[in-house]
Design a protein around this motif. Structure first.
Motif, mmCIF file in Angstrom:
data_model
loop_
_atom_site.group_PDB
_atom_site.id
_atom_site.type_symbol
_atom_site.label_atom_id
_atom_site.label_comp_id
_atom_site.label_asym_id
_atom_site.label_seq_id
_atom_site.Cartn_x
_atom_site.Cartn_y
_atom_site.Cartn_z
ATOM 1 N N GLY A 134 47.770 28.295 -26.443
ATOM 2 C CA GLY A 134 48.618 27.139 -26.223
ATOM 3 C C GLY A 134 48.835 26.269 -27.441
ATOM 4 N N ILE A 135 48.311 26.659 -28.605
ATOM 5 C CA ILE A 135 48.554 25.896 -29.824
ATOM 6 C C ILE A 135 49.174 26.819 -30.858
ATOM 7 N N SER A 136 49.717 26.226 -31.900
ATOM 8 C CA SER A 136 50.464 27.007 -32.882
ATOM 9 C C SER A 136 49.532 27.837 -33.761
ATOM 10 N N GLN A 137 50.126 28.825 -34.419
ATOM 11 C CA GLN A 137 49.376 29.668 -35.350
ATOM 12 C C GLN A 137 48.757 28.830 -36.457
ATOM 13 N N GLN A 138 49.516 27.871 -36.974
ATOM 14 C CA GLN A 138 49.013 27.020 -38.051
ATOM 15 C C GLN A 138 47.827 26.189 -37.580
ATOM 16 N N GLN A 139 47.908 25.653 -36.358
ATOM 17 C CA GLN A 139 46.804 24.866 -35.818
ATOM 18 C C GLN A 139 45.559 25.722 -35.613
ATOM 19 N N ARG A 140 45.761 26.945 -35.135
ATOM 20 C CA ARG A 140 44.618 27.840 -34.941
ATOM 21 C C ARG A 140 43.933 28.137 -36.271
ATOM 22 N N ALA A 141 44.743 28.442 -37.280
ATOM 23 C CA ALA A 141 44.181 28.756 -38.594
ATOM 24 C C ALA A 141 43.436 27.552 -39.166
ATOM 25 N N GLN A 142 44.029 26.369 -39.022
ATOM 26 C CA GLN A 142 43.395 25.152 -39.534
ATOM 27 C C GLN A 142 42.082 24.886 -38.808
ATOM 28 N N HIS A 143 42.101 25.043 -37.491
ATOM 29 C CA HIS A 143 40.888 24.839 -36.696
ATOM 30 C C HIS A 143 39.790 25.808 -37.128
ATOM 31 N N LEU A 144 40.160 27.059 -37.340
ATOM 32 C CA LEU A 144 39.177 28.051 -37.768
ATOM 33 C C LEU A 144 38.571 27.698 -39.117
ATOM 34 N N HIS A 145 39.413 27.267 -40.040
ATOM 35 C CA HIS A 145 38.907 26.890 -41.363
ATOM 36 C C HIS A 145 37.906 25.739 -41.248
ATOM 37 N N TYR A 146 38.230 24.739 -40.428
ATOM 38 C CA TYR A 146 37.315 23.613 -40.248
ATOM 39 C C TYR A 146 35.992 24.076 -39.644
ATOM 40 N N MET A 147 36.074 24.932 -38.630
ATOM 41 C CA MET A 147 34.864 25.415 -37.976
ATOM 42 C C MET A 147 34.007 26.249 -38.924
ATOM 43 N N LEU A 148 34.659 27.074 -39.736
ATOM 44 C CA LEU A 148 33.918 27.892 -40.693
ATOM 45 C C LEU A 148 33.210 27.029 -41.730
ATOM 46 N N GLU A 149 33.891 25.999 -42.210
ATOM 47 C CA GLU A 149 33.267 25.097 -43.179
ATOM 48 C C GLU A 149 32.066 24.391 -42.564
ATOM 49 N N ALA A 150 32.227 23.931 -41.322
ATOM 50 C CA ALA A 150 31.123 23.238 -40.651
ATOM 51 C C ALA A 150 29.966 24.196 -40.371
ATOM 52 N N ALA A 151 30.283 25.418 -39.972
ATOM 53 C CA ALA A 151 29.231 26.406 -39.712
ATOM 54 C C ALA A 151 28.485 26.753 -40.993
ATOM 55 N N ASP A 152 29.222 26.896 -42.090
ATOM 56 C CA ASP A 152 28.582 27.199 -43.373
ATOM 57 C C ASP A 152 27.671 26.062 -43.825
ATOM 58 N N ALA A 153 27.963 24.847 -43.332
ATOM 59 C CA ALA A 153 27.115 23.689 -43.634
ATOM 60 C C ALA A 153 25.974 23.554 -42.621
ATOM 61 N N HIS A 154 25.791 24.581 -41.780
ATOM 62 C CA HIS A 154 24.700 24.657 -40.796
ATOM 63 C C HIS A 154 24.833 23.626 -39.680
ATOM 64 N N TYR A 155 26.079 23.251 -39.352
ATOM 65 C CA TYR A 155 26.309 22.387 -38.195
ATOM 66 C C TYR A 155 26.256 23.274 -36.955
ATOM 67 N N LEU A 156 25.237 23.084 -36.133
ATOM 68 C CA LEU A 156 24.934 24.046 -35.076
ATOM 69 C C LEU A 156 26.063 24.242 -34.064
ATOM 70 N N PRO A 157 26.713 23.188 -33.552
ATOM 71 C CA PRO A 157 27.819 23.438 -32.610
ATOM 72 C C PRO A 157 28.930 24.296 -33.210
ATOM 73 N N ALA A 158 29.212 24.105 -34.500
ATOM 74 C CA ALA A 158 30.230 24.932 -35.152
ATOM 75 C C ALA A 158 29.754 26.372 -35.282
ATOM 76 N N GLN A 159 28.468 26.563 -35.535
ATOM 77 C CA GLN A 159 27.930 27.919 -35.604
ATOM 78 C C GLN A 159 28.083 28.627 -34.260
ATOM 79 N N GLU A 160 27.855 27.901 -33.169
ATOM 80 C CA GLU A 160 28.049 28.485 -31.841
ATOM 81 C C GLU A 160 29.504 28.902 -31.639
ATOM 82 N N ILE A 161 30.431 28.035 -32.045
ATOM 83 C CA ILE A 161 31.855 28.331 -31.860
ATOM 84 C C ILE A 161 32.268 29.536 -32.691
ATOM 85 N N VAL A 162 31.910 29.532 -33.970
ATOM 86 C CA VAL A 162 32.272 30.647 -34.844
ATOM 87 C C VAL A 162 31.673 31.949 -34.320
ATOM 88 N N GLY A 163 30.449 31.871 -33.829
ATOM 89 C CA GLY A 163 29.790 33.065 -33.321
ATOM 90 C C GLY A 163 30.461 33.673 -32.112
#
Length: 202
Positions: free
Chosen positions: A33-62
């Motif tokens: 239900g969201i655009s391709q650009q929004q999905r890509a942006q969301h993924l980039h944010y989640m990956l950055e947060a997961a790489d910084a060991h933010y646990l909720p983001a790690q759960e999402i990326v996983g």
């Protein structure tokens, strides 16, 4: 619109087979239900947060299917060898995030890793069944949620019937190592959502 977790939970409630649930995971297109650009942006944010060991983001990326990651970031048209290399790299990355989150007390990550080990979706692991049991046992040790306890128990009972004596011994050692790591971290992260307080187990 139903979320992935709601669809998955309904499948568990309906007693669907492991094969059905596995195919459901592979087909589900997260962030509908969201655009391709929004999905890509969301993924980039989640990956950055997961790489910084933010646990909720790690759960999402996983929980992101590798195929969805490749599609949403526009990698689906890469040459075959490059596509395989990039998809395998992301798969390893998300597994590492799940492992890190699990050792810091994420019940969702413990459950999802058990699922991945059980279905041999983690490469280069020779004791997949034993490791699935270990992650379920660690979840059983820490959870105070009756539904999660019952679900993990059912999964454990199925796996025990398939395990050899050496696998059971390995699982016991791996369970104790996980419990020790989680205790050292000192926190448990339950499976939560804002509306109901609990979500799906894997």
């Amino acid at each position: 619109m139903e979320t992935f977790e709601q669809v998955l939970q309904q499948a568990y409630n309906d007693g669907e087979s492991d094969r059905f649930i596995s195919r459901l995971r592979e087909r589900f297109d997260f962030c509908q239900g969201i655009s391709q650009q929004q999905r890509a942006q969301h993924l980039h944010y989640m990956l950055e947060a997961a790489d910084a060991h933010y646990l909720p983001a790690q759960e999402i990326v996983g929980m992101v299917p590798t195929e969805a990651y490749m599609r949403h970031l526009g990698y689906q048209d890469l040459p075959r060898d490059e596509y395989i290399k990039k998809s395998r790299a992301f798969h390893r990355q998300k597994i590492n995030h799940l492992k890190d989150a699990a050792r810091r007390g994420s019940l969702k990550s413990l459950g999802h890793l058990a699922y991945l080990y059980k279905n041999q979706k983690i490469p280069d692991e020779k004791m997949s069944l034993a490791l699935a049991l270990a992650h379920l046992d660690a979840g059983l040790y820490f959870t105070d949620d009756n539904k999660i306890y019952e679900h993990f128990s059912r999964q454990k009972e199925r796996l025990i019937t398939q395990a050899s004596a050496s696998e059971l011994a390995f699982a016991e050692e791996a369970t104790q190592e996980l419990i020790q790591a989680i205790n050292q971290h000192g926190s448990i992260y339950p499976v939560m959502d804002e509306k109901h307080g609990r979500k799906g187990y894997y």
